[in-house]
Design a protein around this motif. Structure first.
Motif, PDB file in Angstrom:
ATOM      1  N   LEU A   1       0.828  -1.201   0.000  1.00 56.64           N
ATOM      2  CA  LEU A   1       0.000   0.000   0.000  1.00 56.64           C
ATOM      3  C   LEU A   1       0.864   1.252   0.000  1.00 56.64           C
ATOM      4  O   LEU A   1       0.595   2.211  -0.730  1.00 56.64           O
ATOM      5  N   GLU A   2       1.911   1.258   0.821  1.00 54.14           N
ATOM      6  CA  GLU A   2       2.812   2.415   0.867  1.00 54.14           C
ATOM      7  C   GLU A   2       3.525   2.599  -0.472  1.00 54.14           C
ATOM      8  O   GLU A   2       3.695   3.737  -0.950  1.00 54.14           O
ATOM      9  N   ASP A   3       3.933   1.503  -1.097  1.00 54.54           N
ATOM     10  CA  ASP A   3       4.574   1.609  -2.410  1.00 54.54           C
ATOM     11  C   ASP A   3       3.617   2.198  -3.443  1.00 54.54           C
ATOM     12  O   ASP A   3       4.018   3.003  -4.290  1.00 54.54           O
ATOM     13  N   GLU A   4       2.350   1.781  -3.370  1.00 55.10           N
ATOM     14  CA  GLU A   4       1.360   2.265  -4.335  1.00 55.10           C
ATOM     15  C   GLU A   4       1.067   3.739  -4.142  1.00 55.10           C
ATOM     16  O   GLU A   4       0.890   4.490  -5.098  1.00 55.10           O
ATOM     17  N   LEU A   5       1.015   4.170  -2.876  1.00 52.30           N
ATOM     18  CA  LEU A   5       0.706   5.575  -2.564  1.00 52.30           C
ATOM     19  C   LEU A   5       1.941   6.471  -2.615  1.00 52.30           C
ATOM     20  O   LEU A   5       1.811   7.704  -2.611  1.00 52.30           O
ATOM     21  N   HIS A   6       3.115   5.847  -2.587  1.00 54.74           N
ATOM     22  CA  HIS A   6       4.383   6.594  -2.573  1.00 54.74           C
ATOM     23  C   HIS A   6       4.526   7.461  -1.328  1.00 54.74           C
ATOM     24  O   HIS A   6       5.057   8.572  -1.383  1.00 54.74           O
ATOM     25  N   VAL A   7       4.037   6.989  -0.207  1.00 52.24           N
ATOM     26  CA  VAL A   7       4.193   7.676   1.083  1.00 52.24           C
ATOM     27  C   VAL A   7       4.427   6.631   2.173  1.00 52.24           C
ATOM     28  O   VAL A   7       4.100   5.455   2.004  1.00 52.24           O
ATOM     29  N   ARG A   8       5.014   7.083   3.305  1.00 56.14           N
ATOM     30  CA  ARG A   8       5.142   6.232   4.474  1.00 56.14           C
ATOM     31  C   ARG A   8       3.923   6.485   5.355  1.00 56.14           C
ATOM     32  O   ARG A   8       3.620   7.620   5.708  1.00 56.14           O
ATOM     33  N   LEU A   9       3.208   5.419   5.691  1.00 52.98           N
ATOM     34  CA  LEU A   9       1.995   5.547   6.513  1.00 52.98           C
ATOM     35  C   LEU A   9       2.275   5.374   7.999  1.00 52.98           C
ATOM     36  O   LEU A   9       1.524   5.902   8.840  1.00 52.98           O
ATOM     37  N   PHE A  10       3.345   4.631   8.345  1.00 49.62           N
ATOM     38  CA  PHE A  10       3.673   4.373   9.745  1.00 49.62           C
ATOM     39  C   PHE A  10       5.161   4.663   9.983  1.00 49.62           C
ATOM     40  O   PHE A  10       6.016   4.364   9.147  1.00 49.62           O
ATOM     41  N   ASN A  11       5.442   5.228  11.157  1.00 48.75           N
ATOM     42  CA  ASN A  11       6.810   5.293  11.661  1.00 48.75           C
ATOM     43  C   ASN A  11       7.005   4.059  12.531  1.00 48.75           C
ATOM     44  O   ASN A  11       6.287   3.865  13.516  1.00 48.75           O
ATOM     45  N   ARG A  12       7.975   3.208  12.178  1.00 47.98           N
ATOM     46  CA  ARG A  12       8.160   1.954  12.875  1.00 47.98           C
ATOM     47  C   ARG A  12       9.446   1.991  13.690  1.00 47.98           C
ATOM     48  O   ARG A  12      10.458   2.547  13.269  1.00 47.98           O
ATOM     49  N   SER A  13       9.380   1.337  14.854  1.00 43.60           N
ATOM     50  CA  SER A  13      10.575   1.094  15.652  1.00 43.60           C
ATOM     51  C   SER A  13      10.491  -0.336  16.168  1.00 43.60           C
ATOM     52  O   SER A  13       9.507  -1.034  15.948  1.00 43.60           O
ATOM     53  N   THR A  14      11.490  -0.785  16.888  1.00 46.67           N
ATOM     54  CA  THR A  14      11.465  -2.154  17.401  1.00 46.67           C
ATOM     55  C   THR A  14      10.401  -2.333  18.473  1.00 46.67           C
ATOM     56  O   THR A  14       9.946  -3.450  18.725  1.00 46.67           O
ATOM     57  N   ARG A  15       9.977  -1.231  19.099  1.00 48.40           N
ATOM     58  CA  ARG A  15       9.015  -1.345  20.200  1.00 48.40           C
ATOM     59  C   ARG A  15       7.604  -0.862  19.843  1.00 48.40           C
ATOM     60  O   ARG A  15       6.639  -1.250  20.492  1.00 48.40           O
ATOM     61  N   SER A  16       7.497   0.012  18.861  1.00 47.44           N
ATOM     62  CA  SER A  16       6.170   0.588  18.570  1.00 47.44           C
ATOM     63  C   SER A  16       6.091   1.045  17.129  1.00 47.44           C
ATOM     64  O   SER A  16       7.107   1.104  16.424  1.00 47.44           O
ATOM     65  N   MET A  17       4.884   1.392  16.730  1.00 45.12           N
ATOM     66  CA  MET A  17       4.649   1.988  15.414  1.00 45.12           C
ATOM     67  C   MET A  17       3.528   3.014  15.549  1.00 45.12           C
ATOM     68  O   MET A  17       2.573   2.832  16.330  1.00 45.12           O
ATOM     69  N   ALA A  18       3.656   4.099  14.846  1.00 43.51           N
ATOM     70  CA  ALA A  18       2.670   5.179  14.936  1.00 43.51           C
ATOM     71  C   ALA A  18       2.417   5.737  13.546  1.00 43.51           C
ATOM     72  O   ALA A  18       3.288   5.679  12.656  1.00 43.51           O
ATOM     73  N   LEU A  19       1.251   6.280  13.372  1.00 40.82           N
ATOM     74  CA  LEU A  19       0.891   6.867  12.088  1.00 40.82           C
ATOM     75  C   LEU A  19       1.706   8.121  11.803  1.00 40.82           C
ATOM     76  O   LEU A  19       1.957   8.939  12.689  1.00 40.82           O
ATOM     77  N   THR A  20       2.130   8.265  10.567  1.00 43.40           N
ATOM     78  CA  THR A  20       2.723   9.519  10.122  1.00 43.40           C
ATOM     79  C   THR A  20       1.604  10.529   9.880  1.00 43.40           C
ATOM     80  O   THR A  20       0.408  10.198   9.950  1.00 43.40           O
ATOM     81  N   GLU A  21       1.958  11.756   9.543  1.00 42.37           N
ATOM     82  CA  GLU A  21       0.946  12.759   9.229  1.00 42.37           C
ATOM     83  C   GLU A  21       0.128  12.325   8.020  1.00 42.37           C
ATOM     84  O   GLU A  21      -1.095  12.460   7.993  1.00 42.37           O
ATOM     85  N   GLU A  22       0.824  11.773   7.011  1.00 43.50           N
ATOM     86  CA  GLU A  22       0.119  11.255   5.835  1.00 43.50           C
ATOM     87  C   GLU A  22      -0.761  10.072   6.211  1.00 43.50           C
ATOM     88  O   GLU A  22      -1.867   9.900   5.674  1.00 43.50           O
TER      89      GLU A  22
END
Length: 295
Positions: free
Chosen positions: A40-61
């Motif tokens: 989905l991110e490749d298709e939209l050409h945006v990052r939807l989540f900020n990921r880390s080893t402990r958590s993930m959160a939505l980006t502004e996009e």
């Protein structure tokens, strides 16, 4: 449907904040969920989540896209619910083409309207050969046989013709006792609007067709003028029995030569072939088949 499925996966991940937890909700593996989000991110050409080893959160996009997905999901569910309900309750506009003599069918049509008040009728009166599908009709009522393979049909009933004249006309010009007597009378004819040909009077003798070159005093492309003229002693006419039933019952017209007339007419209702027949069309077809020739 694949697009909607992917949006559903995204919504679940955004709500629970985990590929694995979203997978549990959806019955998928965490890796399958992760791959769907990556596609989905490749298709939209945006990052939807900020990921880390402990958590993930939505980006502004991602937050913007989540709100859009909620709206899309809500609209889809609303449309799905409306269509599902429409399959249960007959409602909406029903576009029907009737022959020009269709005014004589109006008692049955009006009774249908009272029975199904949520159906709004758009009635078109014409004797021409309409293109049911191209012109957007839900149903068409006509006489004769069906030649369009794109259409379904149901027989509504058969009818006879009647030769009729007013009592005053018969008193003045005499009663025809056999078909040949018609040659000495003023004959009022119906003309087919499509072909321009005169509708033949279905005369028979001992089961054999009887062809007579009847006088042509008056011609009309609809039935009502012929009824009007016959009532006022302008001549003899031959019309479907249902068209003159009330006039004969009230004594305004007299039926003649009944033993010399064949059964010739068939009413049919036609509708486009469709795997999913809508409730409004289904109840119209059923109602007309049950009630048009009742009694």
């Amino acid at each position: 449907m694949d697009k909607l499925g992917t949006l559903g996966i995204f919504i679940q991940v955004a709500e629970v904040g985990s590929f694995v937890a979203a997978g549990h909700r959806l019955g998928l593996s965490g890796s399958a969920v992760g791959k769907a989000i990556a596609r989905l991110e490749d298709e939209l050409h945006v990052r939807l989540f900020n990921r880390s080893t402990r958590s993930m959160a939505l980006t502004e996009e991602g937050r913007f896209f989540l709100e859009a997905c909620w709206r899309i999901q809500s609209e889809y569910e609303s449309a799905q619910s409306r269509l599902s309900n429409a399959q249960l309750v007959p409602r909406g506009q029903l576009r029907v083409s009737l022959p020009l003599a269709g005014m004589l069918l109006m008692p049955t049509i009006s009774a249908f309207m009272q029975t199904y008040p949520e159906i709004n009728l758009d009635l078109d009166f014409s004797d021409r050969l309409v293109d049911v599908i191209e012109e957007g009709f839900d149903a068409v009522i006509r006489t004769g046989e069906v030649r369009d393979t794109r259409l379904m049909s149901r027989k509504l009933g058969t009818f006879r013709h009647r030769i009729v004249a007013a009592p005053d006309y018969l008193m003045a010009h005499g009663y025809p006792r056999v078909p040949e007597d018609l040659l000495e009378h003023r004959c009022l004819h119906h003309r087919f609007a499509n072909s321009g040909k005169l509708e033949p009077w279905p005369l028979v003798r001992n089961g054999d067709e009887l062809k007579l070159d009847l006088p042509v005093t008056t011609v009309a492309s609809t039935l009502e003028p012929l009824i009007y003229l016959a009532e006022r002693s302008f001549g003899i006419t031959c019309l479907p029995a249902f068209a003159v039933a009330s006039e004969v019952a009230e004594g305004k017209l007299v039926s003649l030569l009944d033993d010399y007339l064949a059964d010739t007419g068939t009413f049919r209702v036609l509708w486009p072939t469709n795997r999913y027949l809508s409730p409004k069309v289904r109840v119209f077809v059923d109602y007309m088949a049950t009630n048009l020739f009742a009694g």
